[in-house]
Design a protein around this motif. Structure first.
Motif, PDB file in Angstrom:
ATOM      1  N   SER A  96      23.922  11.117   3.159  1.00  0.00           N
ATOM      2  CA  SER A  96      22.628  11.830   2.378  1.00  0.00           C
ATOM      3  C   SER A  96      21.645  11.347   3.190  1.00  0.00           C
ATOM      4  CB  SER A  96      22.933  13.007   2.345  1.00  0.00           C
ATOM      5  OG  SER A  96      23.044  12.939   0.542  1.00  0.00           O
ATOM      6  N   GLY A  97      19.894  12.110   2.642  1.00  0.00           N
ATOM      7  CA  GLY A  97      18.815  11.883   2.440  1.00  0.00           C
ATOM      8  C   GLY A  97      17.832  10.894   3.199  1.00  0.00           C
ATOM      9  N   ARG A  98      17.516   9.937   2.221  1.00  0.00           N
ATOM     10  CA  ARG A  98      16.448   9.253   3.648  1.00  0.00           C
ATOM     11  C   ARG A  98      17.443   8.039   4.833  1.00  0.00           C
ATOM     12  NH1 ARG A  98      11.148   9.168   3.096  1.00  0.00           N
ATOM     13  NH2 ARG A  98      10.853   7.608   3.763  1.00  0.00           N
ATOM     14  N   THR A  99      18.331   8.636   5.427  1.00  0.00           N
ATOM     15  CA  THR A  99      19.485   7.547   5.029  1.00  0.00           C
ATOM     16  C   THR A  99      18.887   6.395   6.853  1.00  0.00           C
ATOM     17  OG1 THR A  99      19.872   8.619   7.400  1.00  0.00           O
ATOM     18  CG2 THR A  99      21.247   8.364   5.321  1.00  0.00           C
ATOM     19  N   PHE A 100      17.591   6.993   7.184  1.00  0.00           N
ATOM     20  CA  PHE A 100      16.398   6.558   8.818  1.00  0.00           C
ATOM     21  C   PHE A 100      16.562   5.385   7.626  1.00  0.00           C
ATOM     22  CE2 PHE A 100      12.470   7.820   7.031  1.00  0.00           C
ATOM     23  CZ  PHE A 100      12.795   8.407   6.604  1.00  0.00           C
ATOM     24  N   SER A 101      15.876   5.207   6.687  1.00  0.00           N
ATOM     25  CA  SER A 101      15.261   3.989   5.745  1.00  0.00           C
ATOM     26  C   SER A 101      16.231   3.047   5.857  1.00  0.00           C
ATOM     27  CB  SER A 101      14.981   4.163   4.641  1.00  0.00           C
ATOM     28  OG  SER A 101      15.620   4.966   4.081  1.00  0.00           O
ATOM     29  N   ARG A 102      17.517   3.163   6.161  1.00  0.00           N
ATOM     30  CA  ARG A 102      18.660   1.867   5.727  1.00  0.00           C
ATOM     31  C   ARG A 102      19.650   1.443   6.957  1.00  0.00           C
ATOM     32  NH1 ARG A 102      15.492   1.191   2.858  1.00  0.00           N
ATOM     33  NH2 ARG A 102      15.213   0.999   1.201  1.00  0.00           N
ATOM     34  N   ASP A 103      19.618   0.521   7.468  1.00  0.00           N
ATOM     35  CA  ASP A 103      19.717  -0.153   8.767  1.00  0.00           C
ATOM     36  C   ASP A 103      21.688  -0.692   8.591  1.00  0.00           C
ATOM     37  OD1 ASP A 103      18.439  -2.774  10.493  1.00  0.00           O
ATOM     38  OD2 ASP A 103      19.004  -2.340   8.059  1.00  0.00           O
ATOM     39  N   ALA A 104      21.977  -1.027   7.610  1.00  0.00           N
ATOM     40  CA  ALA A 104      22.322  -1.311   7.366  1.00  0.00           C
ATOM     41  C   ALA A 104      23.791  -0.722   6.509  1.00  0.00           C
ATOM     42  CB  ALA A 104      22.793  -3.248   6.631  1.00  0.00           C
ATOM     43  N   MET A 105      25.033  -1.176   6.891  1.00  0.00           N
ATOM     44  CA  MET A 105      26.356  -0.006   6.252  1.00  0.00           C
ATOM     45  C   MET A 105      26.919  -1.306   5.704  1.00  0.00           C
ATOM     46  SD  MET A 105      25.091   2.609   5.560  1.00  0.00           S
ATOM     47  CE  MET A 105      26.341   3.318   4.842  1.00  0.00           C
ATOM     48  N   GLY A 106      27.050  -0.592   4.082  1.00  0.00           N
ATOM     49  CA  GLY A 106      28.371  -2.119   3.441  1.00  0.00           C
ATOM     50  C   GLY A 106      29.897  -1.785   2.928  1.00  0.00           C
ATOM     51  N   TRP A 107      31.109  -1.723   3.501  1.00  0.00           N
ATOM     52  CA  TRP A 107      32.138  -1.594   2.119  1.00  0.00           C
ATOM     53  C   TRP A 107      31.933  -3.088   1.058  1.00  0.00           C
ATOM     54  CZ3 TRP A 107      33.603   2.560   0.774  1.00  0.00           C
ATOM     55  CH2 TRP A 107      33.833   3.610   1.500  1.00  0.00           C
ATOM     56  N   PHE A 108      31.806  -3.047   0.114  1.00  0.00           N
ATOM     57  CA  PHE A 108      32.384  -3.637  -1.740  1.00  0.00           C
ATOM     58  C   PHE A 108      33.360  -3.006  -2.311  1.00  0.00           C
ATOM     59  CE2 PHE A 108      27.906  -6.492  -0.774  1.00  0.00           C
ATOM     60  CZ  PHE A 108      27.439  -5.427  -0.443  1.00  0.00           C
ATOM     61  N   ARG A 109      34.252  -4.576  -2.789  1.00  0.00           N
ATOM     62  CA  ARG A 109      35.074  -3.907  -4.023  1.00  0.00           C
ATOM     63  C   ARG A 109      35.056  -4.852  -4.988  1.00  0.00           C
ATOM     64  NH1 ARG A 109      40.389  -6.563   0.097  1.00  0.00           N
ATOM     65  NH2 ARG A 109      39.563  -8.495  -0.547  1.00  0.00           N
ATOM     66  N   GLN A 110      35.400  -4.603  -6.806  1.00  0.00           N
ATOM     67  CA  GLN A 110      35.523  -5.503  -7.235  1.00  0.00           C
ATOM     68  C   GLN A 110      36.689  -4.611  -7.737  1.00  0.00           C
ATOM     69  OE1 GLN A 110      31.826  -4.127 -10.384  1.00  0.00           O
ATOM     70  NE2 GLN A 110      32.373  -6.631 -10.860  1.00  0.00           N
ATOM     71  N   ALA A 111      37.385  -5.960  -8.265  1.00  0.00           N
ATOM     72  CA  ALA A 111      39.067  -5.744  -8.916  1.00  0.00           C
ATOM     73  C   ALA A 111      38.843  -6.951  -9.824  1.00  0.00           C
ATOM     74  CB  ALA A 111      39.779  -6.992  -8.495  1.00  0.00           C
ATOM     75  N   PRO A 112      39.631  -5.858 -11.660  1.00  0.00           N
ATOM     76  CA  PRO A 112      39.256  -5.910 -12.674  1.00  0.00           C
ATOM     77  C   PRO A 112      38.754  -7.563 -13.100  1.00  0.00           C
ATOM     78  CG  PRO A 112      41.293  -4.666 -12.494  1.00  0.00           C
ATOM     79  CD  PRO A 112      40.690  -5.226 -10.276  1.00  0.00           C
ATOM     80  N   GLY A 113      37.677  -7.910 -13.680  1.00  0.00           N
ATOM     81  CA  GLY A 113      37.789  -9.436 -14.342  1.00  0.00           C
ATOM     82  C   GLY A 113      36.984 -10.145 -12.593  1.00  0.00           C
ATOM     83  N   LYS A 114      36.772  -9.746 -12.089  1.00  0.00           N
ATOM     84  CA  LYS A 114      36.326 -10.377 -10.394  1.00  0.00           C
ATOM     85  C   LYS A 114      34.693  -9.564 -10.386  1.00  0.00           C
ATOM     86  CE  LYS A 114      41.047 -12.363  -8.643  1.00  0.00           C
ATOM     87  NZ  LYS A 114      41.649 -12.201  -7.420  1.00  0.00           N
ATOM     88  N   GLU A 115      34.181 -10.513  -9.746  1.00  0.00           N
ATOM     89  CA  GLU A 115      32.836 -10.029  -9.322  1.00  0.00           C
ATOM     90  C   GLU A 115      33.292  -9.351  -8.457  1.00  0.00           C
ATOM     91  OE1 GLU A 115      30.548 -14.255 -11.128  1.00  0.00           O
ATOM     92  OE2 GLU A 115      29.905 -13.475  -9.205  1.00  0.00           O
ATOM     93  N   ARG A 116      31.847  -8.125  -7.602  1.00  0.00           N
ATOM     94  CA  ARG A 116      32.409  -7.457  -7.101  1.00  0.00           C
ATOM     95  C   ARG A 116      31.856  -8.310  -5.734  1.00  0.00           C
ATOM     96  NH1 ARG A 116      27.641  -2.088  -6.704  1.00  0.00           N
ATOM     97  NH2 ARG A 116      29.502  -2.054  -8.840  1.00  0.00           N
TER      98      ARG A 116
END
Length: 119
Positions: free
Chosen positions: A25-45
């Motif tokens: 929601s909000g100014r979604t038109f200002s950002r054209d890329a969407m991503g999914w990231f994950r972070q496991a315990p003790g690991k980098e995102r």
């Protein structure tokens, strides 16, 4: 500003499926890329998958190719991550992010949703 709210996480057995949702929601038109990231315990995102709101240019990390699918519903301003054949190593907090594809920078983040895969 762009606000992102994830949902759909939970506990699932290995081999099972989950679908994560990210409502923007909000100014979604200002950002054209969407991503999914994950972070496991003790690991980098790490990035899991990304896509443009147009539905083009889907990207997947090697570890999830063939098992996860990212998609968009522009009418609902929502991005989905369908996760099939889940493995214990998929256990992590999953984050939705919005950014600009041209610079490959994600600058808006959701609060995260926990995904736990039991063996």
């Amino acid at each position: 500003q762009v606000q992102l709210v994830e949902s759909g996480g939970g506990l699932v057995q290995a081999g099972g499926s989950l679908r994560l949702s990210c409502a923007a929601s909000g100014r979604t038109f200002s950002r054209d890329a969407m991503g999914w990231f994950r972070q496991a315990p003790g690991k980098e995102r790490e990035i899991v998958a990304s896509i443009r709101w147009s539905g083009d240019n889907a990207y997947y990390a090697d570890s999830v190719k063939g098992r996860f699918t990212i998609s968009t519903d522009n009418a609902k301003n929502t991005v989905y991550l369908q996760m099939n054949s889940l493995k214990p190593e998929d256990t992590a907090v999953y984050y939705c992010a919005a950014g600009r594809a041209v610079v490959a920078v994600y600058d808006y983040w959701g609060q995260g949703t926990q995904v736990t895969v039991s063996s």
